[in-house]
Design a protein around this motif. Structure first.
Motif, short mmCIF file in Angstrom:
data_model
loop_
_atom_site.label_atom_id
_atom_site.label_comp_id
_atom_site.label_asym_id
_atom_site.label_seq_id
_atom_site.Cartn_x
_atom_site.Cartn_y
_atom_site.Cartn_z
N HIS A 274 0.85 -1.19 0.00
CA HIS A 274 0.00 0.00 0.00
C HIS A 274 0.89 1.24 0.00
CE1 HIS A 274 -3.30 -2.71 1.08
NE2 HIS A 274 -2.51 -3.20 2.01
N PRO A 291 -4.49 5.21 2.68
CA PRO A 291 -5.72 5.14 1.89
C PRO A 291 -6.58 3.93 2.23
CG PRO A 291 -3.88 4.35 0.59
CD PRO A 291 -3.30 4.83 1.90
N VAL A 292 -6.00 2.95 2.95
CA VAL A 292 -6.75 1.74 3.33
C VAL A 292 -6.85 1.67 4.85
CG1 VAL A 292 -6.01 0.51 1.26
CG2 VAL A 292 -4.68 0.30 3.37
N ALA A 293 -7.87 0.97 5.30
CA ALA A 293 -8.14 0.90 6.74
C ALA A 293 -7.06 0.12 7.47
CB ALA A 293 -9.51 0.25 6.97
N GLU A 325 -10.46 7.97 11.17
CA GLU A 325 -10.90 8.06 9.77
C GLU A 325 -11.43 9.46 9.50
OE1 GLU A 325 -13.98 5.99 6.56
OE2 GLU A 325 -14.01 5.40 8.68
N HIS A 327 -12.57 11.79 5.93
CA HIS A 327 -12.70 12.00 4.49
C HIS A 327 -12.11 10.83 3.69
CE1 HIS A 327 -13.96 15.95 5.68
NE2 HIS A 327 -12.74 16.36 6.01
N GLY A 328 -12.38 9.62 4.15
CA GLY A 328 -11.96 8.44 3.41
C GLY A 328 -10.50 8.06 3.59
N GLU A 329 -9.79 8.79 4.45
CA GLU A 329 -8.40 8.46 4.75
C GLU A 329 -8.28 8.04 6.21
OE1 GLU A 329 -5.67 11.10 1.78
OE2 GLU A 329 -6.39 12.11 3.59
N TYR A 330 -7.20 7.30 6.51
CA TYR A 330 -6.99 6.78 7.85
C TYR A 330 -5.70 7.35 8.40
CZ TYR A 330 -10.66 3.64 6.35
OH TYR A 330 -11.86 3.15 5.90
#
Length: 360
Positions: A274, A291-293, A325, A327-330
């Motif tokens: 990633h 970008p991923v959990a 989390e 806005h879609g980012e972690y």
């Protein structure tokens, strides 16, 4: 439960071996038979078990496996023996009983096989002194060009089943039960240089300790969250202060740098890579935007381009501390658990240079 009375057994064996003993006239076979009977008499009830309250200390080195890949087996055995020898001295001085060594991990019992009136206080003092001793162990390792080792410790107090497990051919005195599993979970969540207490240990020690972070963690097999409390100091007649971890004293600088990372599952590195960003950086960790959990306490392997700092690629192992989390980012602060000496020095120099630049 009947425990082996070592002094009584030693005295009996010495008497059998005395030249004046009538058995001496009957020859070696009769003497061997008498020795076997003495040992059997002393241990015949040793397989009995009982429930007892004990305090369990579990310690584990962070990054030992990664360092082992860079040195010979003989070098790592020598390093491990230096570490275990020093830890054993401290454990025995505080009345602990070493249940087992598991590679670079140590399991210690306070209150078994022999009861201790102050098992919790002894375990906490032992843990602090174990962390204090890491400085001298790392100083020795540095002479052998080894990177610094860090230890995490977990402590839990509760009722367990104690006794000898096995057969007449081979048996071990040990403890089993849910409280042992919980101690292992607490240790697994400890960061490098940290001592974590279970809720049970904390509640029984709260009047004579100072604490730091409190963390509620979802643990597999447990309903609800499990509270884990950081031990900072032991008060009383013999006060002790746990050494501060390096990361607490490190400056953090804002950066915007790419990084590639892979998630670990157990001891295995998953193949998918990633791409994330580093938002700030310190000597011992960084703030990652992924970008991923990711989940708290995930272990990750980072591939960092030191060319951005004037050097080549390096691999760093790290643990995720928290996840937010947005806005879609972690967004995740992570702490390094294993890093090569050269890479650590490069990061330190890079951080220091930005700190100095910001002062201008």
């Amino acid at each position: 439960m009947k425990h082996v009375n070592r002094q009584e057994l030693i005295a009996r064996l010495m008497a059998i071996c005395e030249p004046a003993n009538p058995l001496a006239l009957l020859g070696a076979e009769a003497r061997h038979q008498a020795i076997a009977e003495a040992i059997d008499d002393a241990t015949q009830h040793a397989t009995d078990s009982e429930t007892r309250r004990v305090t369990i200390l579990l310690s584990d080195l962070r990054g030992f496996t990664a360092i082992a890949e860079k040195f010979s087996a003989m070098d790592m055995v020598a390093a491990l023996n230096r570490y275990l020898s020093r830890m054993t001295e401290i454990i025995l001085r505080h009345g602990g009983s070493i249940d087992k060594f598991m590679g670079d991990a140590i399991m210690v019992l306070f209150g078994a096989p022999h009861a201790l009136p102050n098992d919790i206080e002894a375990a906490l003092a032992c843990a602090i002194e174990m962390q204090m001793a890491m400085d001298e162990i790392n100083a020795e390792n540095k002479l052998h060009d080894m990177a610094a080792l860090y230890m995490g410790i977990g402590i839990n107090t509760g009722d367990v089943v104690v006794g000898h497990l096995g057969s007449r051919l081979h048996s071990e005195y040990t403890v089993i039960g849910d409280q042992v599993n919980l101690a292992s979970r607490v240790e697994a969540h400890s960061l490098r240089g940290q001592i974590l207490l279970s809720e049970s240990t904390y509640q029984q020690a709260r009047d004579f300790i100072d604490i730091g972070d409190i963390n509620d963690v979802q643990v597999k097999g447990k309903k609800g969250n499990v509270r884990m409390v950081e031990l900072l100091a032991l008060r009383g007649l013999h006060p002790l202060i746990a050494p501060k971890r390096e990361v607490r004293n490190s400056p953090r600088v804002e950066v915007d740098m790419p990084l590639a990372y892979q998630i670990l599952k157990g001891k295995s590195v998953l193949p998918e890579e990633h791409i994330g960003r580093i938002a700030d950086l310190s000597y011992g960790g960084m703030f990652v935007i992924s970008p991923v959990a990711l989940a708290p306490f995930d272990d990750i392997k980072i591939t960092l381009s030191l060319s951005l700092m004037g050097r080549e690629l390096t691999e760093i192992y790290a643990k995720v501390l928290r996840v937010t989390e947005l806005h879609g980012e972690y967004k995740c602060p992570v702490e390094f658990t294993s890093i090569e000496t050269k890479a650590a020095q490069t990061i330190k120099e890079f951080v220091d240079s930005i700190v100095e630049f910001n002062k201008l």
